[in-house]
Design a protein around this motif. Structure first.
Motif, PDB file in Angstrom:
ATOM      1  N   ASP A   1      38.551 -50.949 209.106  1.00  8.76           N
ATOM      2  CA  ASP A   1      38.681 -50.065 207.945  1.00  8.76           C
ATOM      3  C   ASP A   1      37.359 -49.965 207.190  1.00  8.76           C
ATOM      4  OD1 ASP A   1      40.027 -48.386 206.145  1.00  8.76           O
ATOM      5  OD2 ASP A   1      40.573 -50.059 204.856  1.00  8.76           O
TER       6      ASP A   1
ATOM      7  N   HIS B   1      45.408 -49.001 211.760  1.00  9.11           N
ATOM      8  CA  HIS B   1      46.550 -49.401 210.943  1.00  9.11           C
ATOM      9  C   HIS B   1      47.573 -50.238 211.708  1.00  9.11           C
ATOM     10  CE1 HIS B   1      45.101 -47.472 207.451  1.00  9.11           C
ATOM     11  NE2 HIS B   1      45.058 -46.287 208.013  1.00  9.11           N
TER      12      HIS B   1
ATOM     13  N   LYS C   1      45.698 -53.423 210.677  1.00 10.57           N
ATOM     14  CA  LYS C   1      45.553 -53.750 209.254  1.00 10.57           C
ATOM     15  C   LYS C   1      46.900 -53.918 208.552  1.00 10.57           C
ATOM     16  CE  LYS C   1      43.588 -52.221 204.883  1.00 10.57           C
ATOM     17  NZ  LYS C   1      42.885 -51.149 204.147  1.00 10.57           N
ATOM     18  N   THR C   2      47.816 -52.990 208.753  1.00  9.88           N
ATOM     19  CA  THR C   2      49.120 -53.026 208.080  1.00  9.88           C
ATOM     20  C   THR C   2      50.240 -53.406 209.030  1.00  9.88           C
ATOM     21  OG1 THR C   2      48.367 -51.287 206.573  1.00  9.88           O
ATOM     22  CG2 THR C   2      50.746 -51.690 206.693  1.00  9.88           C
TER      23      THR C   2
ATOM     24  N   GLN D   1      52.170 -47.278 206.381  1.00 11.42           N
ATOM     25  CA  GLN D   1      50.789 -46.947 206.031  1.00 11.42           C
ATOM     26  C   GLN D   1      50.634 -45.460 205.738  1.00 11.42           C
ATOM     27  OE1 GLN D   1      48.116 -48.990 205.448  1.00 11.42           O
ATOM     28  NE2 GLN D   1      47.305 -47.062 204.646  1.00 11.42           N
TER      29      GLN D   1
ATOM     30  N   ASP E   1      51.764 -44.904 202.309  1.00 10.41           N
ATOM     31  CA  ASP E   1      50.741 -45.373 201.384  1.00 10.41           C
ATOM     32  C   ASP E   1      49.650 -44.318 201.206  1.00 10.41           C
ATOM     33  OD1 ASP E   1      51.704 -47.781 200.500  1.00 10.41           O
ATOM     34  OD2 ASP E   1      50.221 -49.018 201.515  1.00 10.41           O
ATOM     35  N   ASP E   2      49.214 -43.717 202.318  1.00 11.20           N
ATOM     36  CA  ASP E   2      48.185 -42.678 202.258  1.00 11.20           C
ATOM     37  C   ASP E   2      48.673 -41.471 201.460  1.00 11.20           C
ATOM     38  OD1 ASP E   2      46.618 -44.292 203.843  1.00 11.20           O
ATOM     39  OD2 ASP E   2      46.807 -43.071 205.652  1.00 11.20           O
TER      40      ASP E   2
ATOM     41  N   ASP F   1      41.347 -44.061 197.947  1.00 14.30           N
ATOM     42  CA  ASP F   1      40.970 -43.727 199.321  1.00 14.30           C
ATOM     43  C   ASP F   1      40.056 -42.514 199.356  1.00 14.30           C
ATOM     44  OD1 ASP F   1      42.516 -45.815 200.201  1.00 14.30           O
ATOM     45  OD2 ASP F   1      44.204 -44.574 200.809  1.00 14.30           O
TER      46      ASP F   1
ATOM     47  N   THR G   1      42.258 -41.297 206.378  1.00 15.54           N
ATOM     48  CA  THR G   1      43.687 -41.412 206.104  1.00 15.54           C
ATOM     49  C   THR G   1      44.448 -40.398 206.953  1.00 15.54           C
ATOM     50  OG1 THR G   1      43.691 -39.780 204.310  1.00 15.54           O
ATOM     51  CG2 THR G   1      43.209 -42.076 203.705  1.00 15.54           C
TER      52      THR G   1
END
Length: 300
Positions: free
Chosen positions: A165, A182, A185-186, A224, A227-228, A246, A253
């Motif tokens: 990221d 992602h 990361k998530t 995710q 979230d974006d 972001d 994203t």
């Protein structure tokens, strides 16, 4: 009972259990070093949706694992998540001032303390899986849990995703590259949460555990994407963190790649796929279904 009522009751029960377990496992703020222990509790016992513990409990319930045995892995995954938020908010990372509607840990204390808080929370998560007597599990299951959480947290999971990221800031990624970011990361910690709940049933049918893992992979990506979307459509007060970060930081994203409508469509496709993975389960898996719907409906 409606889906909303069922999810509300399930969420409240899980949150109460994990809050009590966290309070039990975290060192008292009066124990030396007091400032570090106070900051650890500040960073962890500060509300939050507790989605990852909810997934531990929901996956365990789908396989008829008792709630008492699920408290420890639910707590461990939340400690890892709390540590990741403390470190993500640091100036060297996302440089944020607000988390869950209160100052981030390094703002409430200082950067050095925040770094140590993350380190200590991470080690406490693994200690609890190894030693917590409240979880009735043999050494083989405990070791599998440690391996699962370590893999999801490390360079091939969450930490690796964060590294990707940071390297991607200001760059244009294609869809496969963004999904890979992602998934690590998530998604890695979300998949780990579901697996931790399932591991307490060592005799579970392999096909069922495969379905659970696919469900977790899909909702991790959908989480995710939402979230974006919320970074664009939400507001700081509702989100509990700074809205629009972001865009300001030029992070790749899903809305920037697919457009806002395309991102929403992608999230819905993933949730539909996740719910299909649960077709082999009975009503005991309803909390997993409710959480799937919630992920794209949430506002924070």
């Amino acid at each position: 009972m409606t889906m909303n009522d069922g999810l509300k009751a399930f969420t409240l029960k899980c949150q109460q259990r994990v809050e009590q377990a966290l309070d039990r496992i975290l060192p008292p703020s009066t124990t030396l070093p007091t400032r570090l222990h106070e900051a650890m509790r500040y960073a962890t016992l500060n509300g939050g949706k507790r989605i990852r513990p909810l997934l531990v409990y929901a996956a365990g319930q789908a396989l008829n694992v008792s709630w008492e045995r699920l408290d420890t892995p639910a707590t461990a995954v939340e400690l890892i998540h709390a540590y990741s938020l403390v470190h993500d908010d640091l100036p060297a990372m996302d440089d944020d001032d607000l988390r869950r509607n209160q100052p981030t840990c390094h703002r409430a204390y200082d950067e050095a303390t925040a770094i140590l808080v993350g380190d200590a929370l991470q080690s406490l998560a693994f200690k609890s899986l190894c030693c917590d007597p409240c979880m009735q599990a043999d050494a083989r299951i405990r070791l599998s849990m440690v391996e699962t959480l370590a893999r999801a947290s490390g360079s091939r999971g969450m930490a690796g995703g964060q590294a990707i990221d940071l390297e991607a800031v200001g760059r244009e990624l294609n869809l496969a590259e963004l999904e890979n970011l992602h998934i690590h990361k998530t998604g890695a910690l979300i998949r780990a949460a579901v697996r931790l709940g399932a591991l307490l049933d060592p005799d579970a049918d392999k096909a069922l555990t495969h379905h659970l893992d696919h469900y977790a992979k899909c909702i991790g990506l959908a989480f995710q994407i939402q979230d974006d979307i919320l970074d664009i459509e939400g507001d700081t007060e509702t989100l509990g963190k700074t809205q629009g970060k972001d865009l300001v930081q030029e992070k790749p994203t899903y809305p920037s790649l697919l457009g806002l409508a395309g991102a929403k469509e992608k999230a819905q496709e993933l949730i539909h796929e996740a719910l299909q993975s649960l077709d082999a389960f009975d009503n005991e898996a309803d909390p997993l279904r409710w959480l799937g719907h919630y992920i794209t409906a949430r506002k924070h």
